[in-house]
Scaffold this active site. Structure first.
Site, PDB file in Angstrom:
ATOM      1  N   THR A   1       0.826  -1.205   0.000  1.00 44.79           N
ATOM      2  CA  THR A   1       0.000   0.000   0.000  1.00 44.79           C
ATOM      3  C   THR A   1       0.865   1.261   0.000  1.00 44.79           C
ATOM      4  O   THR A   1       0.610   2.210  -0.745  1.00 44.79           O
ATOM      5  CB  THR A   1      -0.907   0.012   1.237  1.00 44.79           C
TER       6      THR A   1
ATOM      7  N   TYR B   1     -12.776  -4.099  -1.974  1.00 46.80           N
ATOM      8  CA  TYR B   1     -13.935  -3.610  -2.715  1.00 46.80           C
ATOM      9  C   TYR B   1     -15.004  -4.678  -2.927  1.00 46.80           C
ATOM     10  O   TYR B   1     -16.177  -4.446  -2.635  1.00 46.80           O
ATOM     11  CB  TYR B   1     -13.530  -2.989  -4.070  1.00 46.80           C
TER      12      TYR B   1
ATOM     13  N   TYR C   1      -2.053 -10.385   4.469  1.00 41.31           N
ATOM     14  CA  TYR C   1      -2.109  -9.008   4.977  1.00 41.31           C
ATOM     15  C   TYR C   1      -3.560  -8.649   5.266  1.00 41.31           C
ATOM     16  O   TYR C   1      -4.394  -8.642   4.374  1.00 41.31           O
ATOM     17  CB  TYR C   1      -1.491  -8.080   3.933  1.00 41.31           C
TER      18      TYR C   1
ATOM     19  N   ARG D   1      -8.812  -0.498   5.124  1.00 41.62           N
ATOM     20  CA  ARG D   1      -8.633  -0.161   3.714  1.00 41.62           C
ATOM     21  C   ARG D   1      -9.417  -1.091   2.790  1.00 41.62           C
ATOM     22  O   ARG D   1      -9.831  -0.682   1.709  1.00 41.62           O
ATOM     23  CB  ARG D   1      -7.145  -0.218   3.325  1.00 41.62           C
TER      24      ARG D   1
ATOM     25  N   LYS E   1       0.478 -10.261   8.343  1.00 43.85           N
ATOM     26  CA  LYS E   1       0.608  -8.861   8.745  1.00 43.85           C
ATOM     27  C   LYS E   1      -0.754  -8.424   9.255  1.00 43.85           C
ATOM     28  O   LYS E   1      -1.723  -8.339   8.503  1.00 43.85           O
ATOM     29  CB  LYS E   1       1.030  -7.993   7.554  1.00 43.85           C
TER      30      LYS E   1
ATOM     31  N   ILE F   1       5.785  -4.618   9.977  1.00 48.96           N
ATOM     32  CA  ILE F   1       5.913  -4.071   8.624  1.00 48.96           C
ATOM     33  C   ILE F   1       5.502  -2.612   8.742  1.00 48.96           C
ATOM     34  O   ILE F   1       4.336  -2.285   8.914  1.00 48.96           O
ATOM     35  CB  ILE F   1       5.056  -4.846   7.619  1.00 48.96           C
TER      36      ILE F   1
END
Length: 295
Positions: A45, A108, A135, A140, A163, A205
């Site tokens: 990202t 999405y 992740y 997000r 993550k 991270i």
């Protein structure tokens, strides 16, 4: 399987006149290696990967592999909300010489938990033996990779780590309870590195380590060594920086910070825009307070 732990940086991507600035990217890699970063992560990202073409992403990973020269592991991001595209992206990451791949949960289209399992199953089957870091960043993506689902991912030997970017310590403990040492637990939240490691994490991270690699590496090392006093001092010292690096949508602030440090030009790709002047001034002052910016 290689071991992915310690202070790991989600690398920002420098652009010049709309194109990847390879010389600046190589300078960032050298800065990270000198600062003690153990794993370099291009095309996450923070790297603005969603606004880059497949060829650009592959080239970026290859540049990081070339410049690191084996001094740090390289994990190339290949996340997408299209499973077939992820499989192709992982192939490009492998071909570029990366040691593993970071795959965010599809965004999405909001898959079910069963869909998430099948997504990772398909990628693992397509790339046997290639390490995958899953992740989870529901803020997000709009979907949360639940601990029960993480446990199911343990059936795929390619999934070696997760993550976890919820900032939820109970979540870290729940994953540890269900998966034990099977998965390497990595924080995706700079604000909670010390408590996350105390709850079983083996590293972070990080976004902030782009501009403060040595401080983040020292924080992680102190926390893992059980030097709680030193780790707490660094966690608190870095807290204002973390706030400013997320005061606008990441990676807008961290790229501005790298620009202030002379490593990058100020370019971001639309729909992102440069940092606003009041926040930019605050960030510059904080970098001075930390001794990272000398003027």
């Amino acid at each position: 399987m290689k071991t992915f732990e310690g202070s790991m940086t989600a690398l920002a991507t420098p652009f010049r006149n709309g194109a990847l600035d390879e010389s600046a990217y190589r300078a960032l890699v050298r800065q990270q290696l000198e600062g003690g970063t153990s794993v370099l992560i291009p095309m996450g990202t923070t790297g603005e990967s969603v606004t880059m073409s497949a060829d650009e992403r592959a080239r970026a990973v290859r540049v990081v592999v070339e410049e690191s020269k084996g001094r740090a592991l390289v994990v190339g991001g290949a996340g997408s909300n299209n499973t077939a595209e992820v499989i192709e992206g992982v192939a490009r990451v492998r071909d570029a010489g990366a040691d593993g791949t970071l795959i965010v949960t599809p965004y999405y289209n909001k898959p079910t938990q069963a869909g998430l399992v099948e997504h990772f199953r398909a990628v693992a089957r397509a790339h046997p033996g290639f390490p995958i870091i899953a992740y989870n960043v529901p803020g997000r993506t709009g979907v949360d990779l639940l601990p029960e689902t993480v446990q199911r991912l343990c059936d795929f030997p390619e999934v070696v780590a997760i993550k976890e970017a919820t900032g939820n310590m109970a979540r870290a403990v729940d994953i540890l309870e269900k998966c034990g040492e099977r998965l390497t637990l990595l924080s995706g939240d700079d604000f909670t590195v010390l408590p996350f490691i105390a709850c079983g994490g083996k590293g972070v991270i990080s976004v902030s380590s782009n501009v403060a690699p040595r401080m983040m590496a020292d924080l992680v090392a102190s926390a893992r060594a059980g030097d709680i006093a030193k780790a707490r001092e660094l966690q608190v010292k870095l807290n204002p920086l973390h706030r400013l690096l997320f005061v606008e949508s990441s990676p807008i602030p961290v790229k501005w910070g790298l620009h202030l440090l002379g490593l990058f030009g100020p370019e971001v790709r639309l729909p992102l825009v440069p940092m606003t002047e009041p926040n930019a001034a605050k960030l510059a002052e904080e970098l001075r307070q930390l001794g990272l910016l000398k003027h």
